[in-house]
Design a protein around this motif. Structure first.
Motif, short mmCIF file in Angstrom:
data_model
loop_
_atom_site.label_atom_id
_atom_site.label_comp_id
_atom_site.label_asym_id
_atom_site.label_seq_id
_atom_site.Cartn_x
_atom_site.Cartn_y
_atom_site.Cartn_z
N THR A 195 37.07 5.98 -44.66
CA THR A 195 35.97 5.56 -45.54
C THR A 195 35.02 6.72 -45.80
OG1 THR A 195 36.07 3.26 -44.81
CG2 THR A 195 33.98 4.03 -45.74
N THR A 196 34.64 7.46 -44.76
CA THR A 196 33.70 8.56 -44.95
C THR A 196 34.33 9.69 -45.75
OG1 THR A 196 32.65 7.97 -42.85
CG2 THR A 196 32.13 10.14 -43.76
N LYS A 197 35.62 9.96 -45.52
CA LYS A 197 36.31 10.94 -46.36
C LYS A 197 36.24 10.53 -47.82
CE LYS A 197 40.44 10.25 -47.10
NZ LYS A 197 41.18 9.44 -48.10
N ASP A 198 36.46 9.25 -48.08
CA ASP A 198 36.39 8.75 -49.46
C ASP A 198 34.99 8.90 -50.04
OD1 ASP A 198 39.06 8.03 -49.29
OD2 ASP A 198 38.65 5.91 -48.90
N LEU A 199 33.97 8.62 -49.22
CA LEU A 199 32.58 8.73 -49.69
C LEU A 199 32.23 10.18 -50.02
CD1 LEU A 199 30.78 6.33 -47.18
CD2 LEU A 199 31.70 5.79 -49.46
N ILE A 200 32.60 11.08 -49.12
CA ILE A 200 32.33 12.50 -49.36
C ILE A 200 33.04 12.96 -50.63
CG2 ILE A 200 32.67 14.85 -48.48
CD1 ILE A 200 32.37 13.66 -45.65
N GLY A 201 34.30 12.54 -50.79
CA GLY A 201 35.06 12.92 -51.97
C GLY A 201 34.42 12.44 -53.26
N GLN A 202 33.85 11.23 -53.23
CA GLN A 202 33.19 10.72 -54.43
C GLN A 202 31.94 11.55 -54.77
OE1 GLN A 202 32.95 6.23 -54.77
NE2 GLN A 202 33.89 6.39 -52.74
N LEU A 203 31.25 12.03 -53.74
CA LEU A 203 30.06 12.85 -53.99
C LEU A 203 30.43 14.25 -54.44
CD1 LEU A 203 27.71 11.79 -51.03
CD2 LEU A 203 27.73 10.94 -53.38
N THR A 204 31.41 14.87 -53.77
CA THR A 204 31.75 16.25 -54.14
C THR A 204 32.39 16.32 -55.53
OG1 THR A 204 33.87 16.09 -52.97
CG2 THR A 204 32.01 17.04 -51.76
N THR A 205 33.00 15.24 -55.97
CA THR A 205 33.56 15.21 -57.32
C THR A 205 32.48 15.46 -58.37
OG1 THR A 205 35.37 13.73 -56.67
CG2 THR A 205 34.77 13.75 -59.00
N ALA B 258 26.35 10.54 -43.36
CA ALA B 258 27.23 11.69 -43.14
C ALA B 258 27.62 12.32 -44.47
CB ALA B 258 28.48 11.26 -42.37
N ALA B 259 27.98 11.47 -45.44
CA ALA B 259 28.35 11.97 -46.76
C ALA B 259 27.16 12.63 -47.44
CB ALA B 259 28.89 10.82 -47.62
N ALA B 260 25.99 12.04 -47.29
CA ALA B 260 24.78 12.60 -47.90
C ALA B 260 24.44 13.96 -47.31
CB ALA B 260 23.60 11.64 -47.70
N ALA B 261 24.62 14.11 -46.00
CA ALA B 261 24.34 15.39 -45.35
C ALA B 261 25.23 16.49 -45.92
CB ALA B 261 24.53 15.26 -43.84
N VAL B 262 26.51 16.16 -46.18
CA VAL B 262 27.43 17.14 -46.75
C VAL B 262 27.01 17.48 -48.18
CG1 VAL B 262 29.80 17.54 -47.50
CG2 VAL B 262 29.37 16.46 -45.29
N ALA B 263 26.77 16.47 -49.00
CA ALA B 263 26.42 16.71 -50.40
C ALA B 263 25.12 17.49 -50.53
CB ALA B 263 26.31 15.38 -51.15
N ARG B 264 24.17 17.18 -49.67
CA ARG B 264 22.89 17.91 -49.68
C ARG B 264 23.11 19.38 -49.39
NH1 ARG B 264 20.07 19.28 -45.15
NH2 ARG B 264 17.96 20.06 -45.52
N MET C 106 23.42 19.20 -53.86
CA MET C 106 23.06 18.05 -54.68
C MET C 106 21.58 17.72 -54.48
SD MET C 106 24.78 14.23 -54.88
CE MET C 106 26.31 14.87 -55.58
N PRO C 107 20.78 17.67 -55.56
CA PRO C 107 19.35 17.35 -55.44
C PRO C 107 19.15 15.95 -54.88
CG PRO C 107 19.85 18.32 -57.58
CD PRO C 107 21.16 18.01 -56.94
N LEU C 108 18.02 15.73 -54.24
CA LEU C 108 17.75 14.48 -53.56
C LEU C 108 17.80 13.28 -54.51
CD1 LEU C 108 17.05 13.14 -50.89
CD2 LEU C 108 14.63 13.58 -51.36
#
Length: 465
Positions: A116-126, A290-296, A300-302
Protein backbone atom coordinates in the motif's frame (compact mmCIF):
# COMPACT_ATOMS: atom_id res chain seq x y z
CA UNK A 1 14.33 -1.34 -19.91
CA UNK A 2 17.26 0.55 -21.38
CA UNK A 3 18.49 -0.77 -24.72
CA UNK A 4 21.39 -3.22 -24.43
CA UNK A 5 23.15 -5.33 -27.00
CA UNK A 6 23.30 -9.07 -26.40
CA UNK A 7 27.05 -8.66 -25.91
CA UNK A 8 26.34 -6.20 -23.09
CA UNK A 9 23.72 -8.53 -21.62
CA UNK A 10 26.14 -11.45 -21.66
CA UNK A 11 28.86 -9.36 -20.01
CA UNK A 12 26.47 -8.16 -17.30
CA UNK A 13 25.30 -11.65 -16.36
CA UNK A 14 28.61 -13.47 -16.91
CA UNK A 15 26.92 -15.47 -19.66
CA UNK A 16 27.90 -17.06 -22.96
CA UNK A 17 26.24 -16.33 -26.29
CA UNK A 18 25.18 -19.36 -28.34
CA UNK A 19 23.70 -18.86 -31.77
CA UNK A 20 23.11 -15.18 -31.05
CA UNK A 21 24.31 -12.01 -32.73
CA UNK A 22 26.34 -10.01 -30.17
CA UNK A 23 25.24 -6.75 -31.81
CA UNK A 24 21.52 -7.57 -31.68
CA UNK A 25 19.75 -5.21 -29.33
CA UNK A 26 17.30 -5.87 -26.50
CA UNK A 27 14.91 -2.96 -26.92
CA UNK A 28 11.79 -4.39 -25.31
CA UNK A 29 10.91 -5.84 -21.93
CA UNK A 30 12.53 -8.67 -20.00
CA UNK A 31 9.92 -11.38 -19.48
CA UNK A 32 9.73 -14.84 -17.90
CA UNK A 33 6.19 -15.43 -19.19
CA UNK A 34 6.31 -16.12 -22.93
CA UNK A 35 2.79 -14.73 -23.31
CA UNK A 36 4.07 -11.26 -22.40
CA UNK A 37 6.94 -11.21 -24.91
CA UNK A 38 6.91 -8.35 -27.41
CA UNK A 39 9.27 -7.59 -30.30
CA UNK A 40 12.68 -6.75 -28.87
CA UNK A 41 12.16 -8.61 -25.60
CA UNK A 42 14.60 -10.83 -23.74
CA UNK A 43 12.91 -14.02 -22.52
CA UNK A 44 14.19 -15.59 -19.30
CA UNK A 45 13.72 -19.37 -19.11
CA UNK A 46 13.52 -20.74 -15.60
CA UNK A 47 13.78 -24.51 -15.19
CA UNK A 48 11.11 -26.14 -13.08
CA UNK A 49 9.73 -29.53 -12.09
CA UNK A 50 6.30 -28.96 -13.67
CA UNK A 51 6.93 -26.11 -16.10
CA UNK A 52 10.27 -25.49 -17.78
CA UNK A 53 10.67 -22.13 -19.45
CA UNK A 54 13.07 -23.63 -21.97
CA UNK A 55 10.09 -25.47 -23.49
CA UNK A 56 8.68 -22.06 -24.45
CA UNK A 57 11.93 -20.62 -25.81
CA UNK A 58 11.01 -21.13 -29.46
CA UNK A 59 7.56 -19.63 -28.85
CA UNK A 60 9.18 -16.55 -27.31
CA UNK A 61 11.46 -16.10 -30.32
CA UNK A 62 8.46 -16.41 -32.65
CA UNK A 63 6.74 -13.68 -30.63
CA UNK A 64 9.69 -11.34 -31.24
CA UNK A 65 12.19 -12.05 -28.47
CA UNK A 66 15.77 -11.23 -29.45
CA UNK A 67 17.21 -14.08 -27.40
CA UNK A 68 16.57 -16.36 -24.46
CA UNK A 69 18.43 -16.15 -21.17
CA UNK A 70 18.59 -19.72 -19.91
CA UNK A 71 20.63 -22.53 -18.43
CA UNK A 72 20.68 -25.00 -21.33
CA UNK A 73 20.84 -24.76 -25.09
CA UNK A 74 17.66 -24.97 -27.14
CA UNK A 75 18.30 -25.96 -30.79
CA UNK A 76 17.71 -23.11 -33.21
CA UNK A 77 17.19 -20.53 -30.46
CA UNK A 78 19.65 -17.65 -29.85
CA UNK A 79 20.73 -18.01 -26.22
CA UNK A 80 22.54 -16.25 -23.41
CA UNK A 81 23.67 -19.24 -21.36
CA UNK A 82 24.21 -18.88 -17.61
CA UNK A 83 24.58 -21.17 -14.62
CA UNK A 84 21.56 -19.75 -12.78
CA UNK A 85 18.84 -17.73 -14.51
CA UNK A 86 17.54 -16.04 -11.36
CA UNK A 87 20.99 -14.84 -10.32
CA UNK A 88 21.62 -13.65 -13.88
CA UNK A 89 18.36 -11.70 -13.94
CA UNK A 90 19.44 -9.94 -10.75
CA UNK A 91 22.81 -9.06 -12.25
CA UNK A 92 21.11 -7.70 -15.34
CA UNK A 93 18.88 -5.50 -13.20
CA UNK A 94 21.90 -4.09 -11.39
CA UNK A 95 23.67 -3.38 -14.69
CA UNK A 96 20.58 -1.62 -16.01
CA UNK A 97 20.00 0.68 -13.02
CA UNK A 98 23.71 1.50 -12.88
CA UNK A 99 23.26 2.97 -16.35
CA UNK A 100 20.51 5.32 -15.13
CA UNK A 101 22.29 8.07 -13.14
CA UNK A 102 19.16 10.25 -12.96
CA UNK A 103 17.11 7.48 -11.38
CA UNK A 104 16.09 7.72 -7.71
CA UNK A 105 15.41 4.30 -6.19
CA UNK A 106 12.98 4.32 -3.26
CA UNK A 107 12.84 1.16 -1.15
CA UNK A 108 10.00 0.32 1.24
CA UNK A 109 9.94 -2.40 3.87
CA UNK A 110 8.00 -3.31 6.99
CA UNK A 111 6.00 -6.17 8.45
CA UNK A 112 2.77 -4.78 7.03
CA UNK A 113 1.68 -2.01 4.69
CA UNK A 114 4.57 -2.34 2.21
CA UNK A 115 2.50 -2.70 -0.93
CA UNK A 116 0.00 0.00 0.00
CA UNK A 117 2.73 2.49 0.92
CA UNK A 118 4.69 1.66 -2.23
CA UNK A 119 1.53 2.41 -4.19
CA UNK A 120 0.99 5.69 -2.33
CA UNK A 121 4.56 6.85 -2.89
CA UNK A 122 4.29 5.91 -6.56
CA UNK A 123 1.13 7.98 -6.96
CA UNK A 124 2.90 11.01 -5.47
CA UNK A 125 6.17 10.65 -7.38
CA UNK A 126 4.24 10.33 -10.64
CA UNK A 127 3.33 13.99 -10.14
CA UNK A 128 7.06 14.80 -10.02
CA UNK A 129 8.39 12.65 -12.84
CA UNK A 130 8.11 9.36 -14.72
CA UNK A 131 7.70 6.57 -12.16
CA UNK A 132 7.88 2.79 -12.12
CA UNK A 133 5.84 1.34 -9.24
CA UNK A 134 3.76 -1.55 -10.60
CA UNK A 135 0.69 -2.84 -8.73
CA UNK A 136 1.09 -5.92 -6.59
CA UNK A 137 3.87 -7.34 -4.45
CA UNK A 138 6.97 -7.80 -6.59
CA UNK A 139 9.14 -7.87 -3.49
CA UNK A 140 11.32 -10.98 -3.79
CA UNK A 141 14.37 -12.26 -5.66
CA UNK A 142 12.36 -12.56 -8.89
CA UNK A 143 9.93 -9.66 -8.63
CA UNK A 144 12.63 -7.20 -7.63
CA UNK A 145 14.80 -7.44 -10.75
CA UNK A 146 11.71 -7.84 -12.93
CA UNK A 147 10.41 -4.50 -11.64
CA UNK A 148 13.78 -2.74 -11.87
CA UNK A 149 14.17 -3.80 -15.49
CA UNK A 150 11.04 -1.82 -16.35
CA UNK A 151 12.89 1.44 -15.71
CA UNK A 152 14.14 3.29 -18.77
CA UNK A 153 16.07 6.45 -19.65
CA UNK A 154 13.05 8.64 -18.91
CA UNK A 155 12.29 7.05 -15.53
CA UNK A 156 13.03 9.32 -12.60
CA UNK A 157 11.61 7.30 -9.71
CA UNK A 158 11.67 3.55 -9.11
CA UNK A 159 9.56 2.59 -6.07
CA UNK A 160 10.12 -0.93 -4.77
CA UNK A 161 8.95 -2.89 -1.76
CA UNK A 162 11.42 -5.24 -0.15
CA UNK A 163 10.19 -8.43 1.48
CA UNK A 164 12.15 -10.77 3.72
CA UNK A 165 11.74 -14.19 5.23
CA UNK A 166 15.15 -14.19 6.82
CA UNK A 167 18.13 -12.09 7.76
CA UNK A 168 20.12 -11.08 4.69
CA UNK A 169 17.19 -11.10 2.26
CA UNK A 170 16.71 -7.31 2.21
CA UNK A 171 20.48 -6.82 1.98
CA UNK A 172 20.56 -9.02 -1.13
CA UNK A 173 17.70 -7.10 -2.77
CA UNK A 174 19.54 -3.86 -2.04
CA UNK A 175 22.64 -5.22 -3.74
CA UNK A 176 20.53 -5.84 -6.85
CA UNK A 177 18.91 -2.40 -6.80
CA UNK A 178 20.61 0.01 -4.36
CA UNK A 179 18.19 2.47 -2.73
CA UNK A 180 18.75 6.20 -2.37
CA UNK A 181 15.69 6.62 -0.14
CA UNK A 182 14.76 3.88 2.34
CA UNK A 183 11.37 3.79 4.08
CA UNK A 184 10.83 1.48 7.07
CA UNK A 185 7.21 1.24 8.22
CA UNK A 186 7.05 -1.10 11.20
CA UNK A 187 8.39 -4.21 12.87
CA UNK A 188 5.56 -6.64 13.57
CA UNK A 189 5.20 -10.39 13.68
CA UNK A 190 4.83 -11.27 9.99
CA UNK A 191 6.95 -14.40 9.25
CA UNK A 192 7.98 -14.49 12.91
CA UNK A 193 7.95 -18.28 12.72
CA UNK A 194 10.91 -18.07 10.36
CA UNK A 195 12.69 -15.16 12.06
CA UNK A 196 12.26 -16.41 15.62
CA UNK A 197 11.75 -13.01 17.26
CA UNK A 198 10.78 -9.41 16.59
CA UNK A 199 14.36 -8.37 17.28
CA UNK A 200 15.47 -10.55 14.37
CA UNK A 201 12.76 -9.03 12.20
CA UNK A 202 14.08 -5.58 13.11
CA UNK A 203 17.59 -6.71 12.26
CA UNK A 204 16.41 -7.80 8.81
CA UNK A 205 14.27 -4.74 8.07
CA UNK A 206 17.08 -2.42 9.11
CA UNK A 207 19.26 -3.77 6.32
CA UNK A 208 17.37 -1.34 4.09
CA UNK A 209 18.83 1.71 5.86
CA UNK A 210 22.26 0.13 6.14
CA UNK A 211 22.34 -0.05 2.33
CA UNK A 212 21.98 3.71 1.91
CA UNK A 213 24.84 5.87 0.64
CA UNK A 214 26.01 8.69 2.90
CA UNK A 215 24.01 11.19 0.85
CA UNK A 216 20.87 9.04 0.94
CA UNK A 217 17.77 9.40 3.09
CA UNK A 218 16.21 7.12 5.70
CA UNK A 219 12.49 7.69 6.36
CA UNK A 220 11.67 6.05 9.69
CA UNK A 221 8.47 5.55 11.69
CA UNK A 222 8.87 7.51 14.90
CA UNK A 223 5.91 5.67 16.45
CA UNK A 224 7.62 2.26 16.30
CA UNK A 225 10.57 2.06 18.76
CA UNK A 226 12.32 -0.68 16.81
CA UNK A 227 12.12 1.36 13.61
CA UNK A 228 13.07 4.62 15.30
CA UNK A 229 16.21 2.93 16.66
CA UNK A 230 17.36 2.16 13.10
CA UNK A 231 18.64 5.73 12.82
CA UNK A 232 21.84 4.51 14.46
CA UNK A 233 22.37 1.96 11.67
CA UNK A 234 22.89 4.41 8.82
CA UNK A 235 25.20 7.27 7.95
CA UNK A 236 22.49 8.77 5.76
CA UNK A 237 20.24 11.66 6.76
CA UNK A 238 17.16 10.62 8.75
CA UNK A 239 13.61 11.97 8.55
CA UNK A 240 11.11 10.67 11.10
CA UNK A 241 7.38 10.51 10.52
CA UNK A 242 4.42 9.58 12.70
CA UNK A 243 2.21 10.98 15.42
CA UNK A 244 5.04 11.39 17.92
CA UNK A 245 5.36 15.05 18.97
CA UNK A 246 8.97 15.24 17.78
CA UNK A 247 8.43 13.60 14.36
CA UNK A 248 9.63 15.71 11.43
CA UNK A 249 6.51 14.91 9.42
CA UNK A 250 3.59 14.24 11.69
CA UNK A 251 -0.17 14.05 11.98
CA UNK A 252 -2.24 15.87 14.58
CA UNK A 253 -5.97 15.92 15.33
CA UNK A 254 -6.73 12.61 13.60
CA UNK A 255 -10.43 11.87 13.05
CA UNK A 256 -12.40 9.26 11.09
CA UNK A 257 -15.66 9.78 9.23
CA UNK A 258 -18.48 7.24 9.03
CA UNK A 259 -16.72 5.42 6.18
CA UNK A 260 -13.44 5.11 8.04
CA UNK A 261 -11.72 7.84 6.00
CA UNK A 262 -9.11 9.65 8.14
CA UNK A 263 -8.57 13.39 8.31
CA UNK A 264 -5.66 15.05 10.05
CA UNK A 265 -3.45 18.10 10.24
CA UNK A 266 -0.17 17.50 8.43
CA UNK A 267 2.68 19.23 10.26
CA UNK A 268 6.08 19.72 8.61
CA UNK A 269 8.95 22.18 9.07
CA UNK A 270 7.36 24.22 6.28
CA UNK A 271 4.01 24.60 8.04
CA UNK A 272 0.65 22.99 8.72
CA UNK A 273 -2.11 21.98 6.35
CA UNK A 274 -5.36 19.99 6.57
CA UNK A 275 -5.55 16.58 4.89
CA UNK A 276 -8.66 14.55 4.16
CA UNK A 277 -8.03 11.04 2.83
CA UNK A 278 -10.20 8.97 0.55
CA UNK A 279 -8.55 5.79 1.85
CA UNK A 280 -10.12 3.54 4.48
CA UNK A 281 -8.67 2.83 7.91
CA UNK A 282 -6.84 4.73 10.59
CA UNK A 283 -3.64 2.89 9.70
CA UNK A 284 -3.59 4.87 6.47
CA UNK A 285 -2.51 7.90 8.49
CA UNK A 286 0.92 6.35 9.00
CA UNK A 287 1.14 5.05 5.44
CA UNK A 288 0.33 8.46 3.97
CA UNK A 289 2.74 10.20 6.33
CA UNK A 290 5.54 7.97 5.06
CA UNK A 291 4.58 8.80 1.47
CA UNK A 292 4.33 12.50 2.33
CA UNK A 293 7.80 12.49 3.89
CA UNK A 294 9.24 11.07 0.65
CA UNK A 295 7.37 13.50 -1.62
CA UNK A 296 8.35 16.46 0.55
CA UNK A 297 12.02 15.51 0.33
CA UNK A 298 11.71 15.25 -3.45
CA UNK A 299 10.44 18.82 -3.65
CA UNK A 300 6.64 18.69 -3.59
CA UNK A 301 5.29 21.94 -2.02
CA UNK A 302 3.16 21.56 1.09
CA UNK A 303 -0.07 22.84 -0.49
CA UNK A 304 0.35 20.50 -3.47
CA UNK A 305 1.15 17.65 -1.13
CA UNK A 306 -2.05 18.10 0.88
CA UNK A 307 -4.14 18.05 -2.29
CA UNK A 308 -2.29 15.03 -3.64
CA UNK A 309 -2.76 13.07 -0.42
CA UNK A 310 -6.49 13.63 -0.64
CA UNK A 311 -6.56 12.17 -4.14
CA UNK A 312 -4.66 8.97 -3.31
CA UNK A 313 -6.51 5.76 -4.12
CA UNK A 314 -6.13 2.00 -4.16
CA UNK A 315 -3.80 0.54 -6.77
CA UNK A 316 -3.14 -3.07 -5.73
CA UNK A 317 -6.15 -5.33 -5.26
CA UNK A 318 -7.64 -6.88 -2.11
CA UNK A 319 -6.17 -4.32 0.25
CA UNK A 320 -8.85 -2.46 2.25
CA UNK A 321 -11.07 -2.32 -0.82
CA UNK A 322 -14.44 -1.13 0.49
CA UNK A 323 -17.51 -1.44 -1.70
CA UNK A 324 -21.27 -1.19 -1.20
CA UNK A 325 -23.64 -3.74 -2.68
CA UNK A 326 -27.03 -2.71 -4.08
CA UNK A 327 -28.70 -4.51 -1.15
CA UNK A 328 -27.03 -2.16 1.35
CA UNK A 329 -24.29 -4.55 2.52
CA UNK A 330 -20.82 -3.00 2.81
CA UNK A 331 -17.85 -5.29 2.14
CA UNK A 332 -14.25 -4.69 3.20
CA UNK A 333 -12.07 -6.85 0.98
CA UNK A 334 -8.67 -7.07 2.68
CA UNK A 335 -8.17 -10.67 1.67
CA UNK A 336 -4.77 -10.51 -0.01
CA UNK A 337 -2.74 -11.54 3.03
CA UNK A 338 -2.72 -11.36 6.82
CA UNK A 339 -0.56 -11.29 9.92
CA UNK A 340 -1.57 -10.43 13.50
CA UNK A 341 -0.82 -6.71 13.08
CA UNK A 342 -2.68 -6.31 9.80
CA UNK A 343 -5.57 -8.40 11.17
CA UNK A 344 -5.86 -6.02 14.12
CA UNK A 345 -5.85 -3.00 11.80
CA UNK A 346 -8.58 -4.52 9.61
CA UNK A 347 -10.79 -5.51 12.55
CA UNK A 348 -10.51 -2.00 13.98
CA UNK A 349 -11.54 -0.60 10.60
CA UNK A 350 -14.55 -2.93 10.58
CA UNK A 351 -15.57 -1.71 14.03
CA UNK A 352 -15.15 1.92 12.97
CA UNK A 353 -17.11 1.66 9.72
CA UNK A 354 -19.73 -0.55 11.33
CA UNK A 355 -20.74 1.75 14.17
CA UNK A 356 -24.51 1.52 14.51
CA UNK A 357 -24.62 -1.38 12.04
CA UNK A 358 -24.24 -5.15 12.34
CA UNK A 359 -20.62 -6.21 11.81
CA UNK A 360 -19.39 -9.54 10.46
CA UNK A 361 -15.76 -10.66 10.35
CA UNK A 362 -14.78 -13.53 8.05
CA UNK A 363 -11.24 -14.43 9.08
CA UNK A 364 -8.88 -17.15 7.88
CA UNK A 365 -5.56 -18.69 8.81
CA UNK A 366 -2.39 -16.60 9.24
CA UNK A 367 0.69 -18.40 7.95
CA UNK A 368 4.33 -18.50 9.06
CA UNK A 369 3.85 -17.70 12.74
CA UNK A 370 5.73 -20.77 13.97
CA UNK A 371 5.60 -21.18 17.77
CA UNK A 372 3.56 -17.95 17.96
CA UNK A 373 0.77 -19.43 15.85
CA UNK A 374 -1.77 -20.20 18.57
CA UNK A 375 -1.34 -16.95 20.49
CA UNK A 376 -1.26 -14.87 17.30
CA UNK A 377 -4.63 -16.25 16.19
CA UNK A 378 -6.22 -16.25 19.64
CA UNK A 379 -5.32 -12.60 20.21
CA UNK A 380 -7.07 -11.66 16.97
CA UNK A 381 -10.21 -13.46 18.14
CA UNK A 382 -9.98 -11.72 21.49
CA UNK A 383 -9.78 -8.33 19.76
CA UNK A 384 -12.82 -9.16 17.63
CA UNK A 385 -14.83 -9.78 20.77
CA UNK A 386 -13.45 -6.81 22.69
CA UNK A 387 -14.36 -4.46 19.84
CA UNK A 388 -17.90 -5.80 19.89
CA UNK A 389 -18.01 -7.34 16.42
CA UNK A 390 -21.41 -9.03 16.14
CA UNK A 391 -20.61 -12.11 14.08
CA UNK A 392 -17.33 -13.97 13.54
CA UNK A 393 -16.93 -16.62 10.84
CA UNK A 394 -13.62 -18.44 11.21
CA UNK A 395 -12.65 -20.30 8.04
CA UNK A 396 -10.75 -23.57 8.33
CA UNK A 397 -9.54 -25.71 11.22
CA UNK A 398 -6.01 -24.18 11.25
CA UNK A 399 -7.62 -20.84 12.16
CA UNK A 400 -9.59 -22.36 15.07
CA UNK A 401 -7.67 -20.39 17.74
CA UNK A 402 -9.35 -17.21 16.42
CA UNK A 403 -12.68 -18.79 17.33
CA UNK A 404 -11.35 -19.91 20.70
CA UNK A 405 -9.92 -16.49 21.49
CA UNK A 406 -13.23 -14.78 20.77
CA UNK A 407 -15.44 -17.18 22.68
CA UNK A 408 -13.16 -16.95 25.72
CA UNK A 409 -14.01 -13.26 26.18
CA UNK A 410 -16.59 -12.95 28.91
CA UNK A 411 -19.75 -10.97 28.25
CA UNK A 412 -19.16 -10.71 24.51
CA UNK A 413 -22.54 -10.15 22.95
CA UNK A 414 -21.53 -11.57 19.59
CA UNK A 415 -21.29 -15.07 18.18
CA UNK A 416 -18.50 -17.06 16.56
CA UNK A 417 -18.67 -20.14 14.38
CA UNK A 418 -15.85 -22.31 13.02
CA UNK A 419 -16.46 -23.32 9.40
CA UNK A 420 -14.75 -25.95 7.28
CA UNK A 421 -13.92 -23.87 4.22
CA UNK A 422 -14.67 -20.81 2.09
CA UNK A 423 -17.74 -22.37 0.48
CA UNK A 424 -19.28 -22.89 3.90
CA UNK A 425 -18.62 -19.26 4.79
CA UNK A 426 -20.28 -18.08 1.57
CA UNK A 427 -23.29 -20.29 2.32
CA UNK A 428 -23.68 -18.79 5.79
CA UNK A 429 -23.31 -15.24 4.53
CA UNK A 430 -25.87 -15.70 1.77
CA UNK A 431 -28.33 -16.98 4.33
CA UNK A 432 -27.71 -14.36 7.00
CA UNK A 433 -26.68 -11.02 5.46
CA UNK A 434 -29.18 -8.23 5.52
CA UNK A 435 -29.17 -4.58 4.41
CA UNK A 436 -26.84 -2.40 6.46
CA UNK A 437 -24.41 -5.16 7.44
CA UNK A 438 -20.66 -4.54 7.19
CA UNK A 439 -18.49 -7.54 6.32
CA UNK A 440 -14.70 -7.85 6.59
CA UNK A 441 -12.91 -10.62 4.69
CA UNK A 442 -9.26 -11.30 5.56
CA UNK A 443 -6.79 -14.19 5.64
CA UNK A 444 -3.35 -15.41 4.53
CA UNK A 445 -3.60 -16.35 0.85
CA UNK A 446 -5.57 -19.51 1.63
CA UNK A 447 -8.30 -18.70 -0.89
CA UNK A 448 -10.04 -16.45 1.64
CA UNK A 449 -10.54 -14.06 -1.27
CA UNK A 450 -13.08 -16.53 -2.67
CA UNK A 451 -15.48 -15.24 -0.03
CA UNK A 452 -14.93 -11.65 -1.10
CA UNK A 453 -15.33 -12.63 -4.75
CA UNK A 454 -18.63 -14.35 -4.00
CA UNK A 455 -19.91 -11.28 -2.18
CA UNK A 456 -18.86 -9.10 -5.10
CA UNK A 457 -20.47 -11.47 -7.62
CA UNK A 458 -23.73 -11.35 -5.68
CA UNK A 459 -23.52 -7.56 -5.84
CA UNK A 460 -23.12 -7.75 -9.61
CA UNK A 461 -26.38 -9.50 -9.99
CA UNK A 462 -25.75 -13.21 -9.60
CA UNK A 463 -28.52 -14.91 -7.63
CA UNK A 464 -28.09 -15.38 -3.89
CA UNK A 465 -29.54 -18.25 -1.92
Amino acid sequence: MIALSLAEVAAAVDGRLVGADPAAGVTGSVEFDSRKVVPGSLFVAFPGEKVDGHDYAATAIQAGAVAVLGTREVPGVPMVLVDDALTAMGRLARAAVDRLPELTVIGVTGSSGKTTTKDLIGQLTTRLGATVAPPGSFNNELGHPYTALQAGPDTRYLVMEKGARGIGHVRYLCELVPPRISVVLNVGTSHIGEFGSQDNIALAKGELVEALPSDGLAVLNADDPRVDAMASRTGARVVRYGEAPDADVRAEDVTLDERGHPSYTLVTPEGRVSVRLGLTGRHQVGNTLAAAAVARELGMPLADLAAALGELGLVSTRRMDVFDRPDGVTVIDDSYNANPASMAVAVRALASIGQGRRTVAVLGYMAELGPFEYDGHAEVGQLVAELGVDRLLVVGEPAAPIHEGATAVANWGGESVLLTDQAAAVEVLRGELRPGDVVLVKGSRYRTWEVADALRADADGEPTR
